[in-house]
Scaffold this active site. Structure first.
Site, mmCIF file in Angstrom:
data_model
loop_
_atom_site.group_PDB
_atom_site.id
_atom_site.type_symbol
_atom_site.label_atom_id
_atom_site.label_comp_id
_atom_site.label_asym_id
_atom_site.label_seq_id
_atom_site.Cartn_x
_atom_site.Cartn_y
_atom_site.Cartn_z
ATOM 1 N N PHE A 146 0.861 -1.180 0.000
ATOM 2 C CA PHE A 146 0.000 0.000 0.000
ATOM 3 C C PHE A 146 0.899 1.233 0.000
ATOM 4 C CE2 PHE A 146 -2.420 3.572 1.401
ATOM 5 C CZ PHE A 146 -3.586 3.446 0.673
ATOM 6 N N ASP A 233 9.477 3.111 1.936
ATOM 7 C CA ASP A 233 8.262 3.886 2.193
ATOM 8 C C ASP A 233 7.964 3.782 3.687
ATOM 9 O OD1 ASP A 233 5.772 4.927 2.593
ATOM 10 O OD2 ASP A 233 4.826 3.954 0.877
ATOM 11 N N LYS A 274 2.638 11.519 6.985
ATOM 12 C CA LYS A 274 1.853 11.364 8.214
ATOM 13 C C LYS A 274 2.459 12.069 9.430
ATOM 14 C CE LYS A 274 -0.057 6.885 6.726
ATOM 15 N NZ LYS A 274 -1.494 6.955 6.587
#
Ligand code: PLP
Length: 426
Positions: A146, A233, A274
């Site tokens: 994802f 990531d 985030k």
């Protein structure tokens, strides 16, 4: 109804359902306030937040230092665009580069944009430094990844809901099994046009899959052997979430004493999002050393809001909080406590098969099939008992509270979770 009228939960849900696109399926709870590890709904009921906005709110809701930095900067200068310099972006870039141990940073806003940025840098590096023929570069990705929701990113997803009817898809990606070094080596050997390997150090959305201990270190070594960029990531796993500043743990300023595995896994390209803003503002970033980042020239890439003064001020404050409040260490200690307590419960449970995770990124697997609604129903019951969590799949519930939690609060949460789970046992 005036815009500022206080709504009931049902009114707020009805409004979103009527006027908002149905691109999410939220748990029916309407939040109006947050502080630290807690959120409150519009009727005033208090909950522990065990999702932390998908690990964006690592520093806790409305952290006063981060909100203070934002408020001060918002009253001074909010946005100039990158058409001009501003007096805070450079400070943030220096701070973050030193914090994570890289030469340069490229600021963006969301995680998906940062992933796109990393892919573009990798491709440009492939043509201009590695010497791959134009338009021939390939990037290896993992099954069940994802990385966000853009057209290119969903092109290499294998989530049919995220992909179906969004084609035609972007070419140039090779998918291999996660946590499979043999597959990586074979793919690298057979494809001289591979430029990069994009990987999540733990697959969060897939259900908190933690790879074997030596996976990242050996994958990085293979990338070096084949002159391929190792792209981590860390949008979800980064910024102390997994008990270290970075889950891939590069040459960073993390001094966490339990940092035993793979300190030498320094990504060639690091993707953050985030929690780099503590959930206060959309900020993301890509970091790399000069040999890679210098392929980017004026006009190659950018964003109106990327690197704006508010983002820069917020991100610096958010990283300072992570450092000053020892959040990596706290996540490590509380994560062990959580998994220890859950493991004790699982020994006698007939509905939970296992708990897995690192630091405070954990999940439990419910003894049911992928399509069951049991995990969803458990989350509804958890909500009624004062704790908010959400399934990542039909039978997996992710538990990722803010990292500012203390031991007493964690034990209280374990009590809520185990009592709720017990009420589902036959
Ligand atoms: N990468 C990973 C590993 C993520 O978990 C996410 C979001 O959950 C993203 C990228 C995309 O981030 P955003 O939703 O900010 O675009």
């Amino acid at each position: 109804m005036a815009v500022l009228d206080q709504l009931t939960s049902q009114q707020a849900i009805d409004l979103e359902n009527k006027y908002g696109a149905h691109n999410y399926h939220p748990l029916p709870v309407v939040l109006a306030k947050g502080e630290g590890v807690y959120v409150w709904d519009v009727e005033g009921k208090k909950y522990y937040d065990f999702l932390s906005a998908y690990s964006a709110v690592n520093q806790g809701h409305c952290h006063p230092k981060i909100v203070g930095a934002m408020t001060q900067q918002a009253q001074t200068l909010t946005l100039t665009s990158r058409a001009f310099y501003n007096d805070i972006l450079g400070k943030f870039e220096k701070f973050a580069c030193e914090f994570f141990g890289f030469d340069k940073l490229l600021p963006m806003n969301t995680g998906a944009e940062a992933v796109e940025t990393a892919l573009k840098i990798c491709r440009k590096w492939a043509y201009e430094v590695k010497g791959i023929d134009e338009n021939e570069a390939e990037i290896i990705v993992c099954e069940n990844n994802f990385h966000g929701r853009t057209t290119t990113i969903i092109s290499f997803s294998n989530d049919s809901v995220a992909r179906k009817n969004f084609g035609p898809y972007t070419k140039g990606f090779i998918k291999i099994e996660y946590d499979n070094l043999e597959a990586l080596e074979i793919t690298l050997k057979n494809n001289p046009n591979v430029a990069g390997f994009l990987v999540e150090p733990i697959q969060g959305e897939a259900g908190v899959y933690v790879p074997s201990d030596d996976y990242l270190i050996k994958a990085k070594a293979l990338c070096e052997k084949y002159n391929v960029l190792f792209i981590a990531d860390e949008v979800q796993t980064g910024i102390a979430r997994t008990g270290r500043l970075l889950a891939s743990c590069g040459n960073c300023s993390c001094e966490h004493k339990n940092c035993s595995t793979a300190p030498e896994v320094k990504p060639d390209i690091l993707i953050l999002g985030k929690a780099i803003s503590g959930g206060v503002y959309p900020v993301s970033a890509v970091l790399a050393n000069n040999g890679i980042m210098n392929v980017i020239k004026p006009g190659n890439h950018g964003s109106t809001f990327g690197g704006n003064p508010v983002a820069a001020a917020v991100a610096m404050a958010a990283l300072e909080v992570v450092r000053d409040e020892n959040l990596a260490e706290n996540a490590q200690v509380l994560g062990e406590l959580f998994r220890g307590e859950m493991s004790k419960y699982i020994e006698t449970s007939n509905i939970v098969n296992l708990v897995r995770g690192k630091g405070l990124l954990n999940a439990i697997v419910i003894d049911d099939d992928e399509d069951s609604d049991k995990a969803w129903n458990i989350c509804l019951a958890l909500r009624d008992n004062g704790l908010l969590a959400k399934p990542t799949h039909g039978n997996i519930i992710r538990f990722a509270p803010p990292l500012v939690m203390n031991e007493e609060q964690m034990l209280d949460c374990v009590d809520i979770i185990t009592k709720t789970l017990k009420s589902f046992e036959e």
